[in-house]
Design an enzyme around this catalytic site. Sequence first.
Site: not given
Length: 344
Positions: A123, A159, A161, A246
Site C-alpha cells: 500500500h 493479497d 487488497h 488475507d
Amino acid sequence: MAVLVLNTQRFGDHTPPPGHPERPERQDVMAAVAGEWRQRGGLVAEPAPASREAILRVHDARFVEALESAAGRAVMLDPDTFTSAESWEITQLAAGAAVGGVDAVLDGRAARAAALVRPPGHHSNRDLARGFCLVNSAAVAAAHALARGLARVAIVDFDVHHGNGTQEIFEADPRVLYVSAHQWPFYPGTGPVEDVGAGTGRGFTVNVPIERGATDDDYALVFDEIVVPVTNRFNPELVIISAGFDAHEEDPIGGMRMSADGFARLTGRLCAVADRCASGRAVLVTEGGYHLRALAASLAASLAAMDGGAEREPVHGAERGAPSRGRAAVQEARAVQSAFWRGL
Ligand code: SP5
Ligand code: ZN
C-alpha cells in the site's frame, strides 16, 4: 537447488498499538514456518537491511527522511499505520529480505526465495505510508532486479487488497508488469479493472477485481484465464509474488473464502510461469494475512509449492459450486485487457 527462506526475529520488534491486526505475533508464525523449513533441510538466512540507494529507487527522499525521523518514536502515519521505536530499522530489514531474495536467485545461490517479512509494503506509494505499510518491499525488490540489469520483472499480487502503492510506483514503467487480483469493492478503493497503466506503461498494469466471497476455484479460474496467460506473454526474467494471505476464509479483515491449499495452487501456477520464462526465478514477499493459524498453514503450503510440492486439490472447491465470481471477474478483465494482450 532449493528455496531460500529469509526471516529475522527482528520482524517482531515493529509494534503497532495493541489490538492492531498487523501484530508482532505474525512474526512468531513466520519464525515457526522458517524453523520447520530449516528442520526439513531447507535453506534459511537472516536478511541484511536494504541500502538507502535501493529504497530511494522507489520512494522519495522526503518519504525516507520522514520514516527515518520517526526512528525512536511511536508515530501515526495514517489512521491505520503506525511506527514504534524500531520500525525504521525493521522496515529496512523487510525490504532487505526481498532484495536478498532477488540477489540469491540472480546469483544462482537458490532456485527461488521467500522473504517472510513484516511490516507489509504494497500500500505504500512513492511518498506515502498507509494500510499498515512502510517501505514497499516488493517494489524495492523489483527495482533492484532492474538495476541489476533485468529487462522485464513481473509482480503478481494476490493479497485481498489492491496494491495501490506498487501499481503507482510502476504504472508508467513497461519493464514491470503489475498484476493484481483483489476483493472489489474494498480497501483501499484503487485498482478498478479500467486501470491499465500510464504512458509507455499502458498495458503493463492488470487489475482483476473480484466480488467478495470468492473461493479457491474462483481464484484458480482468474489465474488460469488472465493472470497466468498475461504473465507468460510478458515473458518476465523474474517473478515477484506479492503474497498476502488475507483472502483466506478465516481472515478477520478479508471477505474471501480461500484455503491454504488454494494459495499453494496459485503460488504453484506462478512458479510454473517462472519455470517457463525465468529459469525458475521467483521471489515471494509476504504482505497481509491476519489470522495466525491460517497464515501459518498458507505460508507452509505456499513454500511447499515453490519447492515443486505436489499440488493438492483445494478442500472446498467442489462443494461450493461453480466459480461464478471468478467467471464474472475474468469476463470484465478480458474485455479491458484483450486490447493489450491479444488472444486473451
Ligand atoms: C497489507 C494489508 O493487508 N493492509 C490492509 C490494510 C487494511 N486497512 C483497512 C482500513 C479500513 C479503514 N480504516 C479507516 C481508519 C479508521 N481507523
Ligand atoms: Zn491485505
